[in-house]
Design a protein around this motif. Sequence first.
Motif, PDB file in Angstrom:
ATOM      1  N   ALA A   1       6.276  -6.288  -0.776  1.00 15.84           N
ATOM      2  CA  ALA A   1       5.134  -5.383  -0.659  1.00 15.84           C
ATOM      3  C   ALA A   1       4.339  -5.742   0.589  1.00 15.84           C
ATOM      4  O   ALA A   1       4.327  -6.898   1.013  1.00 15.84           O
ATOM      5  CB  ALA A   1       4.238  -5.470  -1.887  1.00 15.84           C
ATOM      6  N   VAL A   2       3.718  -4.725   1.178  1.00 14.94           N
ATOM      7  CA  VAL A   2       2.902  -4.955   2.369  1.00 14.94           C
ATOM      8  C   VAL A   2       1.548  -4.300   2.179  1.00 14.94           C
ATOM      9  O   VAL A   2       1.463  -3.169   1.708  1.00 14.94           O
ATOM     10  CB  VAL A   2       3.531  -4.334   3.629  1.00 14.94           C
ATOM     11  N   ILE A   3       0.511  -5.019   2.547  1.00 14.90           N
ATOM     12  CA  ILE A   3      -0.823  -4.430   2.595  1.00 14.90           C
ATOM     13  C   ILE A   3      -1.195  -4.304   4.066  1.00 14.90           C
ATOM     14  O   ILE A   3      -1.091  -5.271   4.817  1.00 14.90           O
ATOM     15  CB  ILE A   3      -1.848  -5.323   1.877  1.00 14.90           C
ATOM     16  N   ALA A   4      -1.604  -3.114   4.461  1.00 18.60           N
ATOM     17  CA  ALA A   4      -1.953  -2.907   5.869  1.00 18.60           C
ATOM     18  C   ALA A   4      -3.461  -2.718   5.995  1.00 18.60           C
ATOM     19  O   ALA A   4      -4.116  -2.215   5.074  1.00 18.60           O
ATOM     20  CB  ALA A   4      -1.236  -1.687   6.419  1.00 18.60           C
ATOM     21  N   TYR A   5      -3.980  -3.095   7.134  1.00 21.05           N
ATOM     22  CA  TYR A   5      -5.414  -2.980   7.393  1.00 21.05           C
ATOM     23  C   TYR A   5      -5.898  -1.544   7.199  1.00 21.05           C
ATOM     24  O   TYR A   5      -6.974  -1.316   6.687  1.00 21.05           O
ATOM     25  CB  TYR A   5      -5.731  -3.457   8.805  1.00 21.05           C
ATOM     26  N   ASN A   6      -5.067  -0.579   7.605  1.00 19.08           N
ATOM     27  CA  ASN A   6      -5.465   0.802   7.339  1.00 19.08           C
ATOM     28  C   ASN A   6      -4.260   1.737   7.179  1.00 19.08           C
ATOM     29  O   ASN A   6      -3.110   1.327   7.346  1.00 19.08           O
ATOM     30  CB  ASN A   6      -6.430   1.315   8.409  1.00 19.08           C
ATOM     31  N   ASP A   7      -4.554   2.957   6.850  1.00 22.40           N
ATOM     32  CA  ASP A   7      -3.495   3.919   6.538  1.00 22.40           C
ATOM     33  C   ASP A   7      -2.591   4.226   7.723  1.00 22.40           C
ATOM     34  O   ASP A   7      -1.390   4.445   7.556  1.00 22.40           O
ATOM     35  CB  ASP A   7      -4.122   5.239   6.051  1.00 22.40           C
ATOM     36  N   MET A   8      -3.177   4.265   8.902  1.00 20.03           N
ATOM     37  CA  MET A   8      -2.347   4.606  10.057  1.00 20.03           C
ATOM     38  C   MET A   8      -1.286   3.546  10.278  1.00 20.03           C
ATOM     39  O   MET A   8      -0.113   3.853  10.524  1.00 20.03           O
ATOM     40  CB  MET A   8      -3.222   4.770  11.310  1.00 20.03           C
ATOM     41  N   ILE A   9      -1.686   2.290  10.194  1.00 21.03           N
ATOM     42  CA  ILE A   9      -0.703   1.207  10.287  1.00 21.03           C
ATOM     43  C   ILE A   9       0.346   1.377   9.193  1.00 21.03           C
ATOM     44  O   ILE A   9       1.552   1.271   9.436  1.00 21.03           O
ATOM     45  CB  ILE A   9      -1.383  -0.167  10.138  1.00 21.03           C
ATOM     46  N   ALA A  10      -0.115   1.674   8.004  1.00 21.79           N
ATOM     47  CA  ALA A  10       0.800   1.809   6.872  1.00 21.79           C
ATOM     48  C   ALA A  10       1.830   2.908   7.127  1.00 21.79           C
ATOM     49  O   ALA A  10       3.018   2.746   6.828  1.00 21.79           O
ATOM     50  CB  ALA A  10       0.012   2.104   5.601  1.00 21.79           C
ATOM     51  N   LEU A  11       1.386   3.994   7.710  1.00 19.72           N
ATOM     52  CA  LEU A  11       2.320   5.085   7.991  1.00 19.72           C
ATOM     53  C   LEU A  11       3.360   4.649   9.021  1.00 19.72           C
ATOM     54  O   LEU A  11       4.550   4.975   8.898  1.00 19.72           O
ATOM     55  CB  LEU A  11       1.553   6.317   8.502  1.00 19.72           C
ATOM     56  N   GLY A  12       2.919   3.938  10.023  1.00 16.66           N
ATOM     57  CA  GLY A  12       3.861   3.425  11.022  1.00 16.66           C
ATOM     58  C   GLY A  12       4.864   2.479  10.375  1.00 16.66           C
ATOM     59  O   GLY A  12       6.072   2.532  10.643  1.00 16.66           O
ATOM     60  N   LEU A  13       4.366   1.632   9.513  1.00 21.76           N
ATOM     61  CA  LEU A  13       5.230   0.705   8.789  1.00 21.76           C
ATOM     62  C   LEU A  13       6.306   1.459   8.022  1.00 21.76           C
ATOM     63  O   LEU A  13       7.501   1.156   8.129  1.00 21.76           O
ATOM     64  CB  LEU A  13       4.402  -0.100   7.779  1.00 21.76           C
ATOM     65  N   ILE A  14       5.875   2.431   7.255  1.00 21.60           N
ATOM     66  CA  ILE A  14       6.809   3.184   6.428  1.00 21.60           C
ATOM     67  C   ILE A  14       7.893   3.813   7.289  1.00 21.60           C
ATOM     68  O   ILE A  14       9.090   3.733   6.994  1.00 21.60           O
ATOM     69  CB  ILE A  14       6.073   4.282   5.639  1.00 21.60           C
ATOM     70  N   SER A  15       7.455   4.390   8.387  1.00 17.95           N
ATOM     71  CA  SER A  15       8.400   5.055   9.264  1.00 17.95           C
ATOM     72  C   SER A  15       9.458   4.076   9.773  1.00 17.95           C
ATOM     73  O   SER A  15      10.664   4.337   9.705  1.00 17.95           O
ATOM     74  CB  SER A  15       7.632   5.683  10.426  1.00 17.95           C
ATOM     75  N   GLN A  16       9.007   2.947  10.256  1.00 14.12           N
ATOM     76  CA  GLN A  16       9.937   1.991  10.857  1.00 14.12           C
ATOM     77  C   GLN A  16      10.803   1.306   9.795  1.00 14.12           C
ATOM     78  O   GLN A  16      11.997   1.104   9.995  1.00 14.12           O
ATOM     79  CB  GLN A  16       9.146   0.953  11.657  1.00 14.12           C
ATOM     80  N   ILE A  17      10.184   0.979   8.686  1.00 14.43           N
ATOM     81  CA  ILE A  17      10.946   0.349   7.600  1.00 14.43           C
ATOM     82  C   ILE A  17      12.063   1.278   7.143  1.00 14.43           C
ATOM     83  O   ILE A  17      13.218   0.878   6.964  1.00 14.43           O
ATOM     84  CB  ILE A  17      10.017   0.015   6.410  1.00 14.43           C
ATOM     85  N   THR A  18      11.705   2.549   6.988  1.00 14.06           N
ATOM     86  CA  THR A  18      12.693   3.532   6.564  1.00 14.06           C
ATOM     87  C   THR A  18      13.799   3.668   7.606  1.00 14.06           C
ATOM     88  O   THR A  18      14.990   3.757   7.277  1.00 14.06           O
ATOM     89  CB  THR A  18      12.013   4.896   6.352  1.00 14.06           C
ATOM     90  N   ALA A  19      13.392   3.659   8.874  1.00 15.34           N
ATOM     91  CA  ALA A  19      14.375   3.782   9.955  1.00 15.34           C
ATOM     92  C   ALA A  19      15.370   2.629   9.921  1.00 15.34           C
ATOM     93  O   ALA A  19      16.511   2.759  10.355  1.00 15.34           O
ATOM     94  CB  ALA A  19      13.657   3.821  11.306  1.00 15.34           C
TER      95      ALA A  19
END
Lengths: 328, 328
Positions: free
Chosen positions: B233-251
Motif C-alpha cells: 500500500a502507498v500513501i501519497a502526500y496528495n491526490d495528484m501524486i497518487a494518480l501519477g503513482l497509479i498510472s505508472q504502477i499500472t504501466a
Amino acid sequence: MTVTIRDVARLAGVSASSVCRALATPDKVRATTRERVQKAAAQLGYHPNRVARGLSTGRTGNLGLVVPDIANPFFAGLVKAVQNRAHECDFLVLLADTDEDVAAEMDLIHTLTKQVDGFLLCSPRAGDEDLRLVGADLPVVMLNRRVGQIPSVIFDNADGVRQVITHLVALNHRRIGYVAGPKTSWVNRERLRAVRTLAASMGLELVETGTVSPTYVGGVAAADVLLAASVTAVIAYNDMIALGLISQITARGVRVPQDISVVGFDDIPTAGLVNPALTTVSEPKEQCGRAAVDLLVDLLNDREGPGNSRRVAPMQLVVRQTTAPSPV
Amino acid sequence: MTVTIRDVARLAGVSASSVCRALATPDKVRATTRERVQKAAAQLGYHPNRVARGLSTGRTGNLGLVVPDIANPFFAGLVKAVQNRAHECDFLVLLADTDEDVAAEMDLIHTLTKQVDGFLLCSPRAGDEDLRLVGADLPVVMLNRRVGQIPSVIFDNADGVRQVITHLVALNHRRIGYVAGPKTSWVNRERLRAVRTLAASMGLELVETGTVSPTYVGGVAAADVLLAASVTAVIAYNDMIALGLISQITARGVRVPQDISVVGFDDIPTAGLVNPALTTVSEPKEQCGRAAVDLLVDLLNDREGPGNSRRVAPMQLVVRQTTAPSPV
DNA sequence: TTGTAGGCGTTATCAA
DNA sequence: TTGATAACGCCTACAA
C-alpha cells in the motif's frame, strides 16, 4: 494609529492638498515639494485610504465579479485571469458566487453596487430584463453571454465548432452526432446553431440526441442512441458529457477513439488526464478574463466607441488522439 | 441620482440621524417613526452606502481572502465556502490570488489592508515574520497552517492519517510506502510526522521515497522505488501524486488496487472520476471555510478567549476501492 | 505653486 | 425620543 494624509503633510511641512497633489499629480507641484512629500510618505509608510478616496471621488477602485459557481474549474480559471488583470490595472476584486441561484445573483449585485465601479458578470443566470437594469446603473461587462447591447466578451463558439468539424471531415468522418446541453444555456444554443449550419454546408449527416444534463451521467445516457445511429464521431456540449459518453461507449465494447471519435468543449484542466482519448475544444480563459477587465476599464474611462464594446476570445482545438473512421 | 439617507429623511419628515437609528437600531426610535422611515426607505429603494459607513465607523464590512492559486480545486472549494459564509454574516469578500508568489502576497495584503476588517489567509506562502506583522495590524485567521499564536483553522491531519492507517491495517497491510510532498509545506510535515508516529506505534514497516513534486509527474517518478520495495500500500502526500503513482504502477503491469492500494489526500473533486481505484482522505472544505469565517467574525467582535482562537476541521477517509493484500 | 474650505454619506455624541 | 453637529480621510474648486 493609522497614518493619514495629514501626518504626511505635517512631517513634510506642507498642506494636505499638496500631499494629495504630490502623490496623485506629481507634475502639478514644485520638484522640491514633491520630494519632501514623497520622502515623508515613504518614511511614515503612508498608503492612501481607498475607502475615503472612494467617498470623495465616487470611484471605489473595485470591480464586482459575479460567477455562478467558483468550484467549477471553468469559472475558477476565469476568476483567476480576471483577478490578475484587475490587479495590474490597480483594481481590487469583490467576488460573489451565486451558487447558480438567480435570486441570489440579483441580491448580491445590489449589495455590491455601491462598492464597485463596475461589474463583470460570468454567464449570468439572471433574466435579460434584470441584467439590463443593472447595466443602466453601472458599467457591466458580460462574459459568455449576449444580452442586447450590453458590452460582452464571448468565446468564438462558431469558430470552435468550425475547427472541430473541419478536423473531423479531414479524417473522413461523414456521419457525426451532437449531444446538446441545457436548452436555457446561451452557449449551448450558439454551439448547436453552428454545428447545424456547418454540418449542412459541408453535407454531413448530423445525428442529434437532444438535450441531456451537462454531466458525466448525461453523457452515459446519450451513448446508446448514438451507437444505434452508427455515427463515427460525436461532438458533446461539454467535456463532462464527453467523458460519460466515452465511458459508456467503451462499456458497450466499442473503442474510443478507434471506432468513434469523441470531442468535448470547455477544457476542464483535468479532462485530459481523465481520458487521453478525449479531444477537446479549449476556451483560453486567460485571454477572455483579461479582455473582459480591459473592456470594463475602458468603459469606466469613457474611451470606448459603441463599436468595440464587444470582444471575442478565440477557441482552440486540442487534439489528444483522434483517428479516422475505419473504412466501412 | 443615488438615493441617500437625507432623501429618506426628507420623505419621512425626520432627521437623518433618525433614519440611521430606525434602520440600524430599530428599538431606539418610536414605533411610528420607525414605520414612516421604513416605508420611505422602501419607497425610494434606499440602500446604505457601505463605503460612507466604513469611513465613519472604521469598519468596511469586507473580508480579505488571500489564496495562492484559485485555479487549484482545493482552494476553489475553500473560497466558495468562505464566500458563502461571509455573505451569510453580511460580509463581502475581497479576493486576492497571489499566484504562489510571496512578494505579491505581501503586496496584496498591504493594498487590501485599508479596505477590509480582517484577513483570511489560505496556506500563505509568506514567512512567519511577515505574517506576524500583518496580524499586528488587523485580525487574521490562517487556514491550513500554524504560525505562533495567530488564530487558525486547520484540518485534522493526524486524524486523517490515523483513519488511513487503521483502514490499511484492518486489511492486513503491514508494509506501506509514503510519498512526501514539498519540504516547505507545513501540511506535508504534519502528515509525514503523523505517518511515522503511527507506523511506529503499530509496528508497520514504512518505506519513504522522500520528497517529490506534488504533481502527477511526481507520482510517476516515485513508483519504481515503491515497487522495488514491494510495499502493498502507498500513501501519497496528495491526490495528484497518487494518480501519477497509479498510472505508472499500472504501466509496470502491477494492478491497483488488487496488488497495491493507493491512498491520496485532498479530495480533488474530479479525482474519483479519474480513477475509481483511488482511495482518498478528503478535507471537507465547506466546514473549514465556514469555521474560518466564524472565527474571524468572532475576533472582530472581540468575543473570543485566546483559548478557542484555533479551530480544527475534520478529515474523512473516502474509500472507493481498496482490497487486502494477497497472501504472500 | 500652494493653502483654505467644503463636501462625499454615514454614524456617534451631545443637547434639547 | 429626537435633531443638530462634528467627525471619518480624501479630493478638488477656488482663492491667494
